[in-house]
Write an enzyme that holds these catalytic residues in place. Structure first.
Site, short mmCIF file in Angstrom:
data_model
loop_
_atom_site.label_atom_id
_atom_site.label_comp_id
_atom_site.label_asym_id
_atom_site.label_seq_id
_atom_site.Cartn_x
_atom_site.Cartn_y
_atom_site.Cartn_z
N CYS A 380 0.83 -1.19 0.00
CA CYS A 380 0.00 0.00 0.00
C CYS A 380 0.88 1.25 0.00
O CYS A 380 1.50 1.54 -1.01
CB CYS A 380 -1.00 -0.05 1.15
SG CYS A 380 -2.50 0.84 0.76
N HIS A 514 -3.68 -5.17 0.64
CA HIS A 514 -3.08 -5.68 1.88
C HIS A 514 -3.12 -7.21 1.92
O HIS A 514 -4.03 -7.79 2.50
CB HIS A 514 -3.82 -5.10 3.10
CG HIS A 514 -3.56 -3.66 3.31
ND1 HIS A 514 -2.46 -3.20 3.99
CD2 HIS A 514 -4.23 -2.58 2.91
CE1 HIS A 514 -2.47 -1.88 4.01
NE2 HIS A 514 -3.54 -1.47 3.35
N GLU A 516 -1.46 -9.18 3.65
CA GLU A 516 -1.29 -9.72 5.01
C GLU A 516 -2.62 -10.09 5.66
O GLU A 516 -2.68 -10.94 6.54
CB GLU A 516 -0.49 -8.75 5.89
CG GLU A 516 -1.22 -7.47 6.33
CD GLU A 516 -1.12 -6.33 5.31
OE1 GLU A 516 -0.91 -6.59 4.11
OE2 GLU A 516 -1.29 -5.16 5.73
N1 GLN Z 1 -2.06 6.70 2.69
C1 GLN Z 1 -2.13 5.92 1.51
C2 GLN Z 1 -3.48 6.05 0.83
O1 GLN Z 1 -4.43 6.44 1.45
C3 GLN Z 1 -1.81 4.47 1.78
C4 GLN Z 1 -2.80 3.79 2.66
C5 GLN Z 1 -2.29 2.49 3.20
O2 GLN Z 1 -1.10 2.24 3.21
N2 GLN Z 1 -3.17 1.67 3.74
O3 GLN Z 1 -3.61 5.72 -0.32
#
Ligand code: GLN
Length: 542
Positions: A380, A514, A516
């Site tokens: 992310c 994600h 994970e």
């Molecule tokens: N802050 C980034 C976004 O909103 C990444 C979010 C995250 O890593 N979950 O896109």
């Protein structure tokens, strides 16, 4: 017939109620029962989505896009049953619904009260979406005696009358501390906490007592007598080396058996625990070890990266190695050269995160990984930072950044205002509410032929969970690909980049989702298994 097991906690918080519930779920499942686990959280937030990871740990996202408590992660990791929106509720959500109804006039002039309106809403939540399940385990957050928890306890008390004793059981988790100066185990806190429960009409059926040593029979008898439970229903919950040992230890203590007996079931099939025995063997007898640096922001609070840490452990299980995680605060790389700290680790992982603080440090860490051929996994925000790094230093895009941060000159990462979910268009506004405005939950991703992503998953289309506002801007795709950063995973309509990788590198992968959240000890996520495999190779080089 669906039966309900209510899990409450007493004496102090952090005794591992979530883990206890998850392990009990796993044990019942190992006996062939169909289980579902849910969490009732007494705080006033509508969901944990807007809470700081420092306070509340990680936000666990479900397939259907709910932002939930991290305990739902334990439930999924122990049972493999995907959690849903309907498995998580808070006081905030219950009150929000009730107040909405009151304003619409749905209560037809009645005075709206905690009993029956709030308790009815809680009961409705407990009973909803449970068809076809043998057991539904409901964990009540907080500790018995908390003011906020009272309506929840009252609701589960009523459920015994509504459903009958044959369909309900109460498990209470307490602490039996050892006092070194007296050389004794103390049962008084447990007695008090059960007294508190009984004063509101809940008689626990089973007491699960956390203790750093085996509780002697004499003490168990004392607890049983004072707390009005059967002797054999006082179970010692010993501290263990790995959380995946919990189901095995509980079973040895007879926990699942006494819970079943509380429902009058004494002929249940014996559980097949080979899966857990296997996992524990892998964790306890690894054939090597690797060190992964996690360069993040919330490194002082391990719960903030709960699923990530577990997914790394699962990657270790898949490769039969022990995983040492070095938690590194990204901010330090804004002042010091990251090479010092990172040159001899076997893999670098930059996890998800929000806000600008530490991001230049993460970009610096991605650069070290890329330039020194150290396996890199960006998740992310960790993907976004790797893309910005590649844009600046591989593609020569000066000022490349993310519009999440002030003063961004070239938004290589920016906010998408609309995107597709299935056939539906979802919309988002700059400056809108923070709660519930992200791309959340499961989305499909197509994997491009002849890429690492495709090889690792062994599939053409995958589903992964998201939680973010910003996306890689596809306008820069041709430039970045020419410079060596391949877009190997895309949304089916090709508007949202989901995976990037550097083919020339031993292992350099960034994912917008994600992974994970979906990893399980008995089914390690392919990306984590592959990343740790690359780290093992790296460990043979350095
Ligand atoms: N802050 C980034 C976004 O909103 C990444 C979010 C995250 O890593 N979950 O896109």
């Amino acid at each position: 017939m669906t039966r309900f097991i209510f899990v409450t906690g007493g004496v102090v918080s952090s005794l591992g109620k979530g883990l206890a519930s998850a392990a009990l779920g796993a044990l019942l499942q190992a006996r062939g029962y169909k289980v579902r686990l849910r969490k009732l959280d007494p705080y006033l937030n509508v969901d944990p989505g807007t809470m700081s990871p420092y306070q509340h740990g990680e936000v666990y996202v479900t397939d259907d896009g709910a932002e939930t408590d991290l305990d739902l992660g334990h439930y999924e990791r122990f049972t493999g049953v995907p959690a849903r929106q309907s498995d998580s509720v808070t006081t905030g959500r219950i009150y929000g619904d009730i107040i909405g109804k009151e304003r619409r006039g749905d209560y037809l002039g009645a005075t709206v009260q905690v009993i029956p309106h709030v308790t009815d809403a809680i009961k409705k939540f407990v009973l909803a979406d449970t068809d076809g399940h043998d057991f539904v385990l409901c964990e009540i957050g907080g500790t018995v005696g908390d003011i906020e928890g009272q309506p929840f306890l009252e609701a589960i008390r009523q459920l015994r009358n509504d459903l009958g004793a044959a369909r309900t059981a109460y498990v209470h988790l307490t602490l039996v501390p050892y006092i070194p100066s007296a050389g004794e185990l103390k049962t008084k806190p447990t007695q008090h906490s059960v007294k508190e429960l009984r004063s509101i009409g809940i008689q626990p059926d089973v007491l699960l007592c956390r203790c750093d040593r085996e509780i002697p029979e004499s003490e168990k008898r004392k607890i049983a007598l004072f707390c009005n439970v059967r002797n054999e229903n006082v179970i010692t919950a010993l501290d263990v080396g790995t959380i995946y040992e919990v189901p095995l230890r509980y079973h040895e203590q007879g926990f699942d058996e006494v819970v079943l007996r509380a429902f009058g079931i004494d002929n249940a099939p014996a559980p097949d625990l080979s899966v857990w025995q296997n996992i524990v063997r892998h964790v306890k007898e690894p054939e090597g070890e690797v060190t992964i640096a996690v360069v993040g922001k919330y490194t002082g609070m391990k719960d903030a990266y709960k699923s990530l840490n577990e997914a790394l452990v699962h990657g270790g299980i898949a490769n039969n190695v022990k995983l040492n995680v070095e938690w590194v605060d990204a901010e330090i790389f804004e002042a010091e050269d990251p090479v010092q700290k990172l040159h001899d680790v076997h893999g670098i992982l930059v996890p998800g995160g929000f806000g600008e603080r530490g991001t230049e440090g993460k970009i610096a860490a991605a650069r070290v990984a890329r330039e020194r051929n150290i396996p890199y996994f960006g998740i992310c925000l960790g993907m976004q930072m790797a893309v910005i790094e590649a844009a600046r230093h591989l593609a020569g895009i000066d000022g490349a950044g993310s519009s999440e941060f002030p003063n961004c000159k070239v938004p290589v990462v920016g906010m998408m205002t609309e995107w597709l979910r299935g056939n539906e268009l979802e919309k988002r506004r700059q400056g809108g509410d923070l709660g519930g405005t992200m791309r959340l939950g499961e989305y499909p991703c197509d994997l491009m032929p002849r890429t690492r992503a495709r090889a690792v998953y062994g599939a053409e289309r995958i589903m992964e969970r998201h939680r973010h506002r910003y996306e890689i801007n596809t306008q820069f795709q041709p430039q970045l690909e020419k410079a060596g950063l391949v877009f190997s995973g895309m949304s089916p309509d090709r508007t949202l980049p989901e995976i990037v990788e550097i083919p020339e590198h031993p292992w350099f992968v960034g994912v917008q989702f994600h992974p994970e959240l979906k990893s399980k000890p008995f089914e390690p996520h392919p990306l984590f298994a592959s990343f740790v495999e690359a780290a093992v190779k790296q460990s043979r080089l350095v």
